[in-house]
Motif scaffolding. Structure first.
Motif, PDB file in Angstrom:
ATOM      1  N   LEU A  10       0.837  -1.205   0.000  1.00 19.50           N
ATOM      2  CA  LEU A  10       0.000   0.000   0.000  1.00 19.50           C
ATOM      3  C   LEU A  10       0.870   1.253   0.000  1.00 19.50           C
ATOM      4  CD1 LEU A  10      -2.840   1.159  -0.028  1.00 19.50           C
ATOM      5  CD2 LEU A  10      -2.847   1.099   2.459  1.00 19.50           C
ATOM      6  N   SER A  11       1.959   1.244   0.790  1.00 20.77           N
ATOM      7  CA  SER A  11       2.804   2.445   0.754  1.00 20.77           C
ATOM      8  C   SER A  11       3.500   2.590  -0.596  1.00 20.77           C
ATOM      9  CB  SER A  11       3.797   2.500   1.918  1.00 20.77           C
ATOM     10  OG  SER A  11       4.284   1.247   2.258  1.00 20.77           O
ATOM     11  N   CYS A  14       2.090   1.733  -3.386  1.00 19.73           N
ATOM     12  CA  CYS A  14       1.037   2.283  -4.240  1.00 19.73           C
ATOM     13  C   CYS A  14       0.819   3.771  -3.988  1.00 19.73           C
ATOM     14  CB  CYS A  14      -0.281   1.556  -4.000  1.00 19.73           C
ATOM     15  SG  CYS A  14      -0.391   0.061  -4.960  1.00 19.73           S
ATOM     16  N   GLN A  15       0.912   4.173  -2.734  1.00 14.34           N
ATOM     17  CA  GLN A  15       0.744   5.597  -2.440  1.00 14.34           C
ATOM     18  C   GLN A  15       1.850   6.412  -3.110  1.00 14.34           C
ATOM     19  OE1 GLN A  15       0.495   5.077   1.754  1.00 14.34           O
ATOM     20  NE2 GLN A  15      -1.739   5.237   1.799  1.00 14.34           N
ATOM     21  N   ALA A  57      -5.331   3.061  -3.147  1.00  9.13           N
ATOM     22  CA  ALA A  57      -4.463   4.245  -3.139  1.00  9.13           C
ATOM     23  C   ALA A  57      -4.907   5.262  -4.181  1.00  9.13           C
ATOM     24  CB  ALA A  57      -3.015   3.824  -3.388  1.00  9.13           C
TER      25      ALA A  57
END
Lengths: 273, 119
Positions: free
Chosen positions: B4-5, B7-8, B51
């Motif tokens: 997820l990070s 993707c962010q 994201a």
């Protein structure tokens, strides 16, 4: 400019739209742009900023990684005890919760900043950058960044460190380098910790652990040590002192150091920073 | 875990690129991932819509290109396929190799829809 009738096509940009050109038309009326940039380039930019911060103060920065409970903080305590008089050490502690580790380090008279990541399973360059604001780098010789205990995610994020140290404790098993190749490939040195348990956990073969490291094309030294028994600490301290000297030689020439595998990747893929 | 990070960070890059290109929407993107990057393509695909929600990449179609693990042997000089935990030369078996591909985590190409200016 209009994308319908082609009035935006000029003599100057026509080549971009030719087959294979950067802006060749694609199926849905969009324009394709070739980027070729590392997904984590934002993190890497901040990491580079951290690294130049360290270099300005001639601080040798080490990213300490392992699974939870492999003995990162115990190794730091032993290191501070042995080298605290010779070098000025500072520590950044990464944990999901609690200030426990920072308190253990501070109890030895060494400045320690705790980063509590909440649910984040790794430190990134921004977190380290924020922690640096709470740390006086002047006069510091070695900064240890103790990453979150995790053999997966921390390996993917450059923090600006000069060297990666990965711990593998005997109870974890000798096949961890084969199971977590990303992490162990990143190591500049591997410390096999808790080797005083080898007589009990006799299915752990230090030879097999070394073979798994070789299979990752890694030439990183594999040190065997036990903080509890006080064994092998001197080899670790020697490695540390030699790397610090190596860093200082680079530093005097106005150069920096990076962990071994990172420049390789950047160079080979021709990535933009 | 950390997809997820990643993707962010990816969405941040898409937004910056879109500004640069004066684009209003991202239609497609191509990402190249090698298994030694430490990022799991399937998890990245799942995390991307989360994201991208509410950004100009919201409905973008993400394509992930798996990059093979390839090594160059420093002893015999040949290139060969390898696996993530066995980066040995496929020809002479030596362990002194360097990675040619397999650790990429790369935004390769983005397809935008541009802002339409009024004439």
């Amino acid at each position: 400019m209009c994308d319908t009738c082609g009035c935006n096509v000029t003599h100057g940009n026509r080549h971009l739209l030719a087959p294979g050109g950067r802006l060749e038309k694609t199926g849905q009326g969009g324009e394709a742009v070739t980027v070729l940039r590392n997904l984590l380039s934002e993190n890497d930019r901040t990491a580079a900023h951290n690294r130049s911060h360290f270099d300005r103060h001639a601080v040798f920065a080490i990213n300490l990684m392992s699974s939870p409970g492999a003995g990162k903080t115990a190794l730091l305590e032993a290191t501070v005890d042995a080298l605290g008089e010779r070098f000025r050490i500072a520590v950044i502690e990464g944990d999901l919760e609690t200030e426990n580790d920072a308190q253990r380090i501070r109890a030895r008279g060494v400045p320690a900043v705790q980063i509590t990541t909440g649910s984040a399973c790794h430190l990134d360059a921004h977190m380290v950058h924020n922690a640096l604001h709470q740390l006086e780098l002047d006069g510091i010789d070695i900064l240890f960044i103790e990453n979150v205990g995790n053999l997966v995610c921390p390996a993917s994020f450059d923090l600006g460190q000069h060297r990666n140290v990965t711990l593998l404790s005997v109870p974890e098993g000798d096949d961890k380098p084969a199971k977590y190749p990303v992490m162990f490939r990143a190591a500049d040195v591997v410390a096999l910790t808790k080797v005083d348990l080898l007589p009990v956990l006799d299915d752990f073969s230090t030879e097999r652990a070394r073979d798994h490291m070789h299979a990752l094309a890694s030439a990183a030294p594999v040190l065997e040590l036990s903080v509890r028994a006080g064994d092998g600490i001197s080899a670790w301290l020697d490695w540390l002192a030699a790397e610090l000297e190596h860093y200082r030689q680079h530093s005097r020439r106005g150069e920096t150091l990076r962990p071994r595998i990172q420049p390789e990747g950047l160079r080979l893929h021709g990535l933009k920073a | 875990m950390h997809e997820l990070s990643v993707c962010q960070a990816l969405v941040g890059q898409l937004e910056a690129l879109a500004r640069e290109q004066q684009a209003i929407r991202v239609v497609k993107l191509l990402v190249g991932i090698g298994p030694l990057s430490g990022v799991e393509p399937a998890l990245l695909s799942q995390a991307f819509p989360l994201a991208a929600a509410g950004t100009l990449a919201q409905d973008a179609e993400l394509t992930i290109e798996d990059r093979p693990v390839r090594v160059h042997c420093l002893q015999c000089g040949q290139d060969s396929d390898a696996s993530v935990n066995r980066l040995l030369c496929g020809h002479c078996g030596d362990w002194r190799t360097e990675l040619l591909s397999g650790d990429e985590l790369m935004l390769v190409q983005v397809e935008f829809v541009r802002e339409q200016a009024y004439v």
